[in-house]
Design a protein around this motif. Sequence first.
Motif, PDB file in Angstrom:
ATOM      1  N   ILE A 223      -7.563  -6.703   1.500  1.00 15.59           N
ATOM      2  CA  ILE A 223      -8.256  -5.520   0.986  1.00 15.59           C
ATOM      3  C   ILE A 223      -9.754  -5.789   0.879  1.00 15.59           C
ATOM      4  CG2 ILE A 223      -8.559  -4.053  -1.052  1.00 15.59           C
ATOM      5  CD1 ILE A 223      -6.095  -3.341   0.513  1.00 15.59           C
TER       6      ILE A 223
ATOM      7  N   LEU B 139       0.849  -1.176   0.000  1.00 15.07           N
ATOM      8  CA  LEU B 139       0.000   0.000   0.000  1.00 15.07           C
ATOM      9  C   LEU B 139       0.895   1.240   0.000  1.00 15.07           C
ATOM     10  CD1 LEU B 139      -2.633  -1.039   2.691  1.00 15.07           C
ATOM     11  CD2 LEU B 139      -3.035  -0.846   0.237  1.00 15.07           C
TER      12      LEU B 139
ATOM     13  N   ASP C 278     -12.884  -3.902   2.880  1.00  9.08           N
ATOM     14  CA  ASP C 278     -14.058  -3.334   2.215  1.00  9.08           C
ATOM     15  C   ASP C 278     -15.341  -3.909   2.788  1.00  9.08           C
ATOM     16  OD1 ASP C 278     -13.697  -1.318   0.173  1.00  9.08           O
ATOM     17  OD2 ASP C 278     -12.471  -2.753  -0.902  1.00  9.08           O
TER      18      ASP C 278
ATOM     19  N   HIS D 230     -16.881  -3.005  -4.475  1.00  2.00           N
ATOM     20  CA  HIS D 230     -15.530  -3.569  -4.487  1.00  2.00           C
ATOM     21  C   HIS D 230     -15.564  -5.067  -4.205  1.00  2.00           C
ATOM     22  CE1 HIS D 230     -13.594   0.599  -3.386  1.00  2.00           C
ATOM     23  NE2 HIS D 230     -14.254   0.609  -4.527  1.00  2.00           N
TER      24      HIS D 230
END
Length: 249
Positions: free
Chosen positions: A199, A183, A203, A224
């Motif tokens: 990730i 990141l 989300d 997402h």
Amino acid sequence: MMRISETVKHLLLINVIMFIGTLAIGEGILFYDWFAMHFPGNESFKPWQIITHMFMHGGWSHLFFNMFALWMFGSPVEQVLGSKKFLFIYFSAGLGAVAMQVGYYYFQYLPIYDSLVSSGLSGNEIIQMLSTNKVIEGTTQAQVAELQNIFPIYNASMVGASGCLMGIMAAFGMMNPNAELMLIFLPIPIKAKYFIPGIIALDLISGISGQSIFGYGNVAHFAHVGGAITGAIIMWYWKKTQFNRNRWY
């Protein structure tokens, strides 16, 4: 520097052109009305928005980070799978993203809408108040409170290639599980097989809690998740039915 694959190059160009159009036409308002993905119950919704919203962005930073991810993950995926399979994952993930986010919206919207109808409001009255943000005479405080809960959903819009890119990232992770990623604000190398599920989990947590872990507002977290799940399912199916155990091509 990694070479940009042909399909990724074309997608980058389309996204940039659409963003310039947003800035140039009607101060962005007309372009958003036409091409952003609106809530299907809203009169501003048009069927083509299911696709066109994937090429819209909300600002320079939104465009930059999405296009950077498209170049970073899209080019290696296309180079292995070819343009047709790459585009199939890309748009399928975008559709999966829309389906999950809109499904979540309806999960929140329908019970409140039904409650308002049961309380004596007609469907036309509800839509009128949600559209104009003006309360009609005779509406009770309890009804107003419920209307306020679904007002952001009815007037919600989605833009961006993030759902498509989450599907591409999932494909990249399944193809290159030991590739090390970082990141920008956390420069620690993490293998893709841990990074990408992480990730997705963030989300999912943000979507359920309603609070973005990284502090960014107005993010369609379930889009997402839907995009990533769609990309992962497609790659899993292809590996199981079309490819041998040792290669993705």
